[in-house]
Design a protein around this motif. Structure first.
Motif, PDB file in Angstrom:
ATOM      1  N   ALA A   1      -3.109  -1.271   3.524  1.00 26.37           N
ATOM      2  CA  ALA A   1      -2.915  -2.735   3.589  1.00 26.37           C
ATOM      3  C   ALA A   1      -1.772  -3.175   2.674  1.00 26.37           C
ATOM      4  O   ALA A   1      -1.224  -4.271   2.839  1.00 26.37           O
ATOM      5  N   ASN A   2      -1.388  -2.335   1.734  1.00 28.88           N
ATOM      6  CA  ASN A   2      -0.326  -2.708   0.788  1.00 28.88           C
ATOM      7  C   ASN A   2       1.077  -2.334   1.253  1.00 28.88           C
ATOM      8  O   ASN A   2       2.056  -2.552   0.530  1.00 28.88           O
ATOM      9  N   VAL A   3       1.192  -1.751   2.451  1.00 29.36           N
ATOM     10  CA  VAL A   3       2.519  -1.302   2.921  1.00 29.36           C
ATOM     11  C   VAL A   3       3.510  -2.476   2.915  1.00 29.36           C
ATOM     12  O   VAL A   3       4.635  -2.357   2.422  1.00 29.36           O
ATOM     13  N   GLY A   4       3.057  -3.631   3.392  1.00 34.98           N
ATOM     14  CA  GLY A   4       3.946  -4.795   3.454  1.00 34.98           C
ATOM     15  C   GLY A   4       4.422  -5.208   2.074  1.00 34.98           C
ATOM     16  O   GLY A   4       5.615  -5.458   1.855  1.00 34.98           O
ATOM     17  N   LYS A   5       3.496  -5.219   1.111  1.00 38.95           N
ATOM     18  CA  LYS A   5       3.837  -5.659  -0.259  1.00 38.95           C
ATOM     19  C   LYS A   5       4.841  -4.683  -0.886  1.00 38.95           C
ATOM     20  O   LYS A   5       5.844  -5.102  -1.473  1.00 38.95           O
ATOM     21  N   VAL A   6       4.577  -3.383  -0.732  1.00 46.91           N
ATOM     22  CA  VAL A   6       5.482  -2.389  -1.335  1.00 46.91           C
ATOM     23  C   VAL A   6       6.848  -2.448  -0.645  1.00 46.91           C
ATOM     24  O   VAL A   6       7.891  -2.442  -1.315  1.00 46.91           O
ATOM     25  N   ALA A   7       6.836  -2.569   0.672  1.00 48.61           N
ATOM     26  CA  ALA A   7       8.106  -2.622   1.409  1.00 48.61           C
ATOM     27  C   ALA A   7       8.891  -3.872   0.984  1.00 48.61           C
ATOM     28  O   ALA A   7      10.109  -3.813   0.796  1.00 48.61           O
ATOM     29  N   ALA A   8       8.196  -4.980   0.775  1.00 49.27           N
ATOM     30  CA  ALA A   8       8.893  -6.219   0.381  1.00 49.27           C
ATOM     31  C   ALA A   8       9.547  -6.048  -0.989  1.00 49.27           C
ATOM     32  O   ALA A   8      10.705  -6.426  -1.190  1.00 49.27           O
ATOM     33  N   SER A   9       8.834  -5.406  -1.917  1.00 52.34           N
ATOM     34  CA  SER A   9       9.422  -5.289  -3.264  1.00 52.34           C
ATOM     35  C   SER A   9      10.617  -4.342  -3.256  1.00 52.34           C
ATOM     36  O   SER A   9      11.626  -4.584  -3.915  1.00 52.34           O
ATOM     37  N   LEU A  10      10.541  -3.276  -2.454  1.00 54.74           N
ATOM     38  CA  LEU A  10      11.695  -2.364  -2.363  1.00 54.74           C
ATOM     39  C   LEU A  10      12.819  -3.039  -1.588  1.00 54.74           C
ATOM     40  O   LEU A  10      13.997  -2.877  -1.905  1.00 54.74           O
TER      41      LEU A  10
ATOM     42  N   ASN B   1       0.548  11.811   6.631  1.00 58.68           N
ATOM     43  CA  ASN B   1       1.924  11.357   6.372  1.00 58.68           C
ATOM     44  C   ASN B   1       1.996  10.389   5.201  1.00 58.68           C
ATOM     45  O   ASN B   1       1.000   9.778   4.807  1.00 58.68           O
ATOM     46  N   TYR B   2       3.214  10.255   4.662  1.00 52.93           N
ATOM     47  CA  TYR B   2       3.474   9.214   3.685  1.00 52.93           C
ATOM     48  C   TYR B   2       3.678   7.892   4.434  1.00 52.93           C
ATOM     49  O   TYR B   2       3.835   7.900   5.669  1.00 52.93           O
ATOM     50  N   ASP B   3       3.609   6.778   3.689  1.00 50.31           N
ATOM     51  CA  ASP B   3       3.601   5.481   4.381  1.00 50.31           C
ATOM     52  C   ASP B   3       4.964   4.799   4.443  1.00 50.31           C
ATOM     53  O   ASP B   3       5.255   4.096   5.398  1.00 50.31           O
ATOM     54  N   VAL B   4       5.752   4.947   3.389  1.00 48.11           N
ATOM     55  CA  VAL B   4       7.025   4.223   3.281  1.00 48.11           C
ATOM     56  C   VAL B   4       8.125   5.219   2.880  1.00 48.11           C
ATOM     57  O   VAL B   4       7.889   6.109   2.052  1.00 48.11           O
ATOM     58  N   ALA B   5       9.298   5.058   3.449  1.00 52.46           N
ATOM     59  CA  ALA B   5      10.465   5.873   3.055  1.00 52.46           C
ATOM     60  C   ALA B   5      11.626   4.929   2.780  1.00 52.46           C
ATOM     61  O   ALA B   5      11.907   4.019   3.566  1.00 52.46           O
ATOM     62  N   LEU B   6      12.275   5.153   1.632  1.00 52.38           N
ATOM     63  CA  LEU B   6      13.498   4.415   1.298  1.00 52.38           C
ATOM     64  C   LEU B   6      14.632   5.430   1.260  1.00 52.38           C
ATOM     65  O   LEU B   6      14.522   6.458   0.568  1.00 52.38           O
TER      66      LEU B   6
ATOM     67  N   HIS C   1      15.531  -1.622 -10.712  1.00 49.04           N
ATOM     68  CA  HIS C   1      14.861  -0.523  -9.989  1.00 49.04           C
ATOM     69  C   HIS C   1      13.591  -0.122 -10.750  1.00 49.04           C
ATOM     70  O   HIS C   1      12.525   0.025 -10.153  1.00 49.04           O
ATOM     71  N   VAL C   2      13.729   0.020 -12.069  1.00 48.76           N
ATOM     72  CA  VAL C   2      12.581   0.419 -12.895  1.00 48.76           C
ATOM     73  C   VAL C   2      11.448  -0.587 -12.736  1.00 48.76           C
ATOM     74  O   VAL C   2      10.282  -0.212 -12.573  1.00 48.76           O
ATOM     75  N   ALA C   3      11.784  -1.870 -12.686  1.00 42.14           N
ATOM     76  CA  ALA C   3      10.750  -2.925 -12.547  1.00 42.14           C
ATOM     77  C   ALA C   3      10.050  -2.808 -11.194  1.00 42.14           C
ATOM     78  O   ALA C   3       8.830  -2.929 -11.101  1.00 42.14           O
ATOM     79  N   ALA C   4      10.816  -2.512 -10.127  1.00 39.28           N
ATOM     80  CA  ALA C   4      10.208  -2.380  -8.789  1.00 39.28           C
ATOM     81  C   ALA C   4       9.249  -1.187  -8.769  1.00 39.28           C
ATOM     82  O   ALA C   4       8.133  -1.289  -8.255  1.00 39.28           O
ATOM     83  N   VAL C   5       9.672  -0.077  -9.377  1.00 36.55           N
ATOM     84  CA  VAL C   5       8.818   1.115  -9.428  1.00 36.55           C
ATOM     85  C   VAL C   5       7.528   0.788 -10.173  1.00 36.55           C
ATOM     86  O   VAL C   5       6.421   1.092  -9.721  1.00 36.55           O
ATOM     87  N   GLN C   6       7.661   0.076 -11.303  1.00 33.15           N
ATOM     88  CA  GLN C   6       6.477  -0.255 -12.112  1.00 33.15           C
ATOM     89  C   GLN C   6       5.550  -1.204 -11.355  1.00 33.15           C
ATOM     90  O   GLN C   6       4.331  -1.022 -11.339  1.00 33.15           O
ATOM     91  N   SER C   7       6.140  -2.174 -10.648  1.00 31.96           N
ATOM     92  CA  SER C   7       5.290  -3.168  -9.953  1.00 31.96           C
ATOM     93  C   SER C   7       4.540  -2.511  -8.797  1.00 31.96           C
ATOM     94  O   SER C   7       3.474  -2.970  -8.404  1.00 31.96           O
ATOM     95  N   ASN C   8       5.062  -1.431  -8.256  1.00 30.89           N
ATOM     96  CA  ASN C   8       4.387  -0.744  -7.140  1.00 30.89           C
ATOM     97  C   ASN C   8       3.433   0.350  -7.613  1.00 30.89           C
ATOM     98  O   ASN C   8       2.580   0.791  -6.843  1.00 30.89           O
ATOM     99  N   SER C   9       3.567   0.790  -8.841  1.00 36.75           N
ATOM    100  CA  SER C   9       2.891   2.030  -9.274  1.00 36.75           C
ATOM    101  C   SER C   9       1.382   2.003  -9.054  1.00 36.75           C
ATOM    102  O   SER C   9       0.790   3.000  -8.646  1.00 36.75           O
ATOM    103  N   SER C  10       0.745   0.846  -9.220  1.00 38.51           N
ATOM    104  CA  SER C  10      -0.726   0.806  -9.075  1.00 38.51           C
ATOM    105  C   SER C  10      -1.137   1.017  -7.621  1.00 38.51           C
ATOM    106  O   SER C  10      -2.263   1.399  -7.327  1.00 38.51           O
ATOM    107  N   MET C  11      -0.205   0.785  -6.657  1.00 31.59           N
ATOM    108  CA  MET C  11      -0.537   0.911  -5.233  1.00 31.59           C
ATOM    109  C   MET C  11      -0.165   2.292  -4.667  1.00 31.59           C
ATOM    110  O   MET C  11      -0.534   2.650  -3.556  1.00 31.59           O
TER     111      MET C  11
END
Lengths: 108, 108
Positions: free
Chosen positions: B23-32, B59-64, B83-93
């Motif tokens: 369910a978090n794919v959209g949120k992670v994709a938006a932040s990246l 499979n994995y869910d997201v590819a950048l 970039h570091v901030a985006a990685v940190q904001s996604n890390s819990s997901m």
């Protein structure tokens, strides 16, 4: 190299492998590279095999990127005995595998 | 979108993420995706964010996938606060991350 046209249904398949022993990168790359010579009944638009540059800690070692003209050719590839045999022959050297398939918008 | 020319030193960076909850794919994709609007001082030739088609188990869910004109721009990206901030904001997901960088032969 088998090739098809890039249609609306084109799919990119990426698999990344992390090896237990970096000394095996050449062996694993060679076995995957043989697949690139072509698999009967399977079409792709591009097939590229690459190894990590060592720019970051914890990276994977090998990446295989294949662009298929459609899902059907990816699915034929995935279950093809030649692909399955390559995966099995490498499995003892691979400690971690990551894969994804996603659709590619047609190149206008 | 910041862009540079494709030289002999071009580097492709691929990162794949597997999420604990799809369910978090959209949120992670938006932040990246926000990174794709450009990062001051960092040049790339292409920046593409894709989500898995669900054709294979595990499979994995997201590819950048980002193509940089050279190693220096990848290294500037990797340590950039945005970039570091985006990685940190996604890390819990994110439950699993796979990354690689490899050199791209110049397109003749």
């Amino acid at each position: 190299m088998a090739s098809g046209s890039m249609g609306a249904g084109a799919v990119r398949h990426i698999v990344m492998l992390k090896l237990g022993d970096k000394a095996n990168v050449g062996k694993v790359a060679a076995s995957l590279g043989k697949l690139g010579d072509g698999i009967p009944g399977v079409k792709w638009n591009s097939f590229s095999l690459n190894t990590d540059l060592g720019l970051a800690e914890g990276n994977y070692d090998v990446a295989l990127t294949i662009e298929f003209p459609d899902k059907e050719n990816y699915l034929a590839y995935a279950k093809h005995p030649e692909h399955v045999a390559a995966v099995q022959s490498n499995s003892s050297m691979v400690v971690s595998r990551a894969a994804i398939q996603f659709s590619l918008a047609p190149k206008l």
